[in-house]
Design a protein around this motif. Structure first.
Motif, PDB file in Angstrom:
ATOM      1  N   LEU A  61       0.850  -1.182   0.000  1.00 17.31           N
ATOM      2  CA  LEU A  61       0.000   0.000   0.000  1.00 17.31           C
ATOM      3  C   LEU A  61       0.893   1.242   0.000  1.00 17.31           C
ATOM      4  N   SER A  62       0.981   1.885  -1.144  1.00 20.30           N
ATOM      5  CA  SER A  62       1.891   3.012  -1.287  1.00 20.30           C
ATOM      6  C   SER A  62       1.514   4.157  -0.358  1.00 20.30           C
ATOM      7  N   GLY A  63       2.534   4.757   0.271  1.00 17.55           N
ATOM      8  CA  GLY A  63       2.311   5.893   1.159  1.00 17.55           C
ATOM      9  C   GLY A  63       1.987   5.525   2.582  1.00 17.55           C
ATOM     10  N   LEU A  64       1.981   4.231   2.912  1.00 21.13           N
ATOM     11  CA  LEU A  64       1.626   3.805   4.268  1.00 21.13           C
ATOM     12  C   LEU A  64       2.779   3.059   4.911  1.00 21.13           C
ATOM     13  N   GLU A  65       3.203   3.535   6.080  1.00 17.94           N
ATOM     14  CA  GLU A  65       4.259   2.889   6.865  1.00 17.94           C
ATOM     15  C   GLU A  65       3.598   2.118   8.005  1.00 17.94           C
ATOM     16  N   PRO A  66       3.562   0.775   7.946  1.00 16.78           N
ATOM     17  CA  PRO A  66       2.947   0.004   9.033  1.00 16.78           C
ATOM     18  C   PRO A  66       3.705   0.200  10.335  1.00 16.78           C
ATOM     19  N   PRO A  67       3.033   0.089  11.468  1.00 17.81           N
ATOM     20  CA  PRO A  67       3.712   0.220  12.767  1.00 17.81           C
ATOM     21  C   PRO A  67       4.544  -1.023  13.060  1.00 17.81           C
ATOM     22  N   SER A  68       5.409  -0.915  14.049  1.00 17.74           N
ATOM     23  CA  SER A  68       6.296  -2.037  14.381  1.00 17.74           C
ATOM     24  C   SER A  68       5.768  -2.897  15.525  1.00 17.74           C
ATOM     25  N   GLY A  69       5.037  -2.327  16.470  1.00 19.76           N
ATOM     26  CA  GLY A  69       4.565  -3.075  17.623  1.00 19.76           C
ATOM     27  C   GLY A  69       3.483  -4.080  17.287  1.00 19.76           C
ATOM     28  N   ALA A  70       3.469  -5.183  18.012  1.00 17.20           N
ATOM     29  CA  ALA A  70       2.513  -6.260  17.740  1.00 17.20           C
ATOM     30  C   ALA A  70       1.071  -5.792  17.906  1.00 17.20           C
ATOM     31  N   ALA A  71       0.770  -5.067  18.979  1.00 17.43           N
ATOM     32  CA  ALA A  71      -0.598  -4.622  19.223  1.00 17.43           C
ATOM     33  C   ALA A  71      -1.050  -3.635  18.149  1.00 17.43           C
ATOM     34  N   ALA A  72      -0.147  -2.723  17.746  1.00 16.37           N
ATOM     35  CA  ALA A  72      -0.489  -1.741  16.720  1.00 16.37           C
ATOM     36  C   ALA A  72      -0.706  -2.422  15.379  1.00 16.37           C
ATOM     37  N   ARG A  73       0.093  -3.418  15.071  1.00 18.10           N
ATOM     38  CA  ARG A  73      -0.067  -4.142  13.804  1.00 18.10           C
ATOM     39  C   ARG A  73      -1.375  -4.935  13.801  1.00 18.10           C
ATOM     40  N   LYS A 159      -4.431  12.900  18.817  1.00 18.16           N
ATOM     41  CA  LYS A 159      -3.782  11.863  19.629  1.00 18.16           C
ATOM     42  C   LYS A 159      -4.476  10.507  19.463  1.00 18.16           C
ATOM     43  N   LEU A 160      -4.620  10.098  18.213  1.00 12.48           N
ATOM     44  CA  LEU A 160      -5.248   8.824  17.904  1.00 12.48           C
ATOM     45  C   LEU A 160      -4.191   7.741  17.706  1.00 12.48           C
ATOM     46  N   GLY A 161      -4.516   6.534  18.121  1.00 14.29           N
ATOM     47  CA  GLY A 161      -3.694   5.379  17.812  1.00 14.29           C
ATOM     48  C   GLY A 161      -2.237   5.532  18.179  1.00 14.29           C
ATOM     49  N   LEU A 162      -1.363   5.472  17.181  1.00 10.38           N
ATOM     50  CA  LEU A 162       0.077   5.540  17.394  1.00 10.38           C
ATOM     51  C   LEU A 162       0.502   6.798  18.129  1.00 10.38           C
ATOM     52  N   TRP A 163      -0.261   7.872  17.953  1.00 11.15           N
ATOM     53  CA  TRP A 163       0.154   9.172  18.487  1.00 11.15           C
ATOM     54  C   TRP A 163      -0.121   9.322  19.974  1.00 11.15           C
ATOM     55  N   THR A 164      -0.625   8.260  20.609  1.00 15.19           N
ATOM     56  CA  THR A 164      -0.708   8.258  22.071  1.00 15.19           C
ATOM     57  C   THR A 164       0.591   7.753  22.676  1.00 15.19           C
ATOM     58  N   SER A 165       1.468   7.193  21.828  1.00 15.01           N
ATOM     59  CA  SER A 165       2.704   6.589  22.303  1.00 15.01           C
ATOM     60  C   SER A 165       3.891   7.512  22.077  1.00 15.01           C
ATOM     61  N   GLY A 166       4.752   7.614  23.088  1.00 11.10           N
ATOM     62  CA  GLY A 166       5.956   8.427  22.956  1.00 11.10           C
ATOM     63  C   GLY A 166       6.912   7.904  21.905  1.00 11.10           C
TER      64      GLY A 166
END
Length: 277
Positions: A61-73, A159-166
């Motif tokens: 999916l062009s333009g999308l960087e998947p997260p690295s953490g298991a829960a986020a994925r 502050k949705l999803g990934l953006w709640t994490s430091g």
């Protein structure tokens, strides 16, 4: 069965979904071009987040960087599964003719929006806007970058999803000590203090000292930036946000290959703003 309003919308947006002629909107806008997209069936996504068409094509999916953490994925997998489930409309835009080294073709996917009469939406933009992924500045997504970056900015402000994490905070270029030890793609903001040149490289220096953060651009790539209307030599004194991998072997540096990796910040977009953290 789809409602009459939905079908009328699809006729207007995707009326000519057959093979496009040379010079078409698909070539001009690539993965952003809904009007040149074609219907496609996507297999249910697995935990690896790979996307496959039912006829065996592997997509990224062009333009999308998947997260690295298991829960986020896992959250992103559920998001994909819901919007790509059997019976829902999915359209494929501009898969690249040459796949990457893993055999995946960069593409855009458009899916049904929320609500019976909602228009089709970019799957990448919807996921980024929900805070489930970040913008990835791959070349195929350059024409879509404004929409994808706007979706990311909205998710960050809310502050949705990934953006709640430091882990995903935007880093301050003025504090180079915080850049050591960072892995994966990071976002760094700051003011370009000076432009330097050495050999075949151009340097955007964010501080006067040797150990300060710097962005490295190969001069051979400057034509790519010029074609995109970006001139790195003109960024002195400007506040920018860059995204890429940090190299700390010779001080904190980031190599920039594409103009999509640089955002010129305006207005109230400042590193010190608490709303941006």
């Amino acid at each position: 069965m789809f409602g009459l309003t939905k079908l009328r919308h699809l006729f207007l947006c995707v009326g000519a979904v057959h093979a496009p002629a040379a010079g078409s909107a698909q070539e001009a806008a690539g993965v952003c071009a809904l009007e040149a997209a074609v219907p496609v069936e996507i297999a249910p996504p697995g935990s690896d987040l790979e996307l496959w068409t039912m006829d065996g094509r592997r997509l990224t999916l062009s333009g999308l960087e998947p997260p690295s953490g298991a829960a986020a994925r896992e959250s992103l997998q559920r998001f994909f599964a819901e919007r790509l489930r059997s019976g829902r409309l999915v359209f494929l835009a501009a898969p690249t003719a040459t796949p990457d080294r893993w055999g995946a073709a960069a593409a855009g996917l458009f899916v049904e929006g929320e609500g019976s009469d909602a228009p089709l939406v970019s799957l990448a933009e919807a996921a980024i806007g929900a805070g489930l992924a970040r913008f990835r500045p791959d070349p195929a997504a350059f024409a879509c970058r404004n929409g994808l970056l706007a979706a990311e900015e909205q998710a960050r402000r809310r502050k949705l999803g990934l953006w709640t994490s430091g882990e995903y905070h935007i880093l301050d270029a003025g504090r180079p000590e915080t850049l050591f030890g960072k892995k994966g793609m990071v976002l760094v903001e700051g003011v370009v203090g000076a432009i330097g040149e050495a050999g075949g490289s151009l340097y955007l220096n964010f501080g006067p000292r040797r150990g300060d953060f710097a962005v490295v651009i190969w001069k051979r790539n400057l034509e790519t930036f010029a074609r995109a209307g970006t001139s790195p030599r003109m960024l002195t004194g400007r506040r920018v946000r860059v995204r890429g991998l940090i190299d700390t072997a010779f001080g904190p540096r980031m190599e920039i290959l594409s103009p999509a990796q640089i955002e010129l910040l305006l207005g109230d977009e400042r590193v010190g703003s608490s709303e941006r953290r």
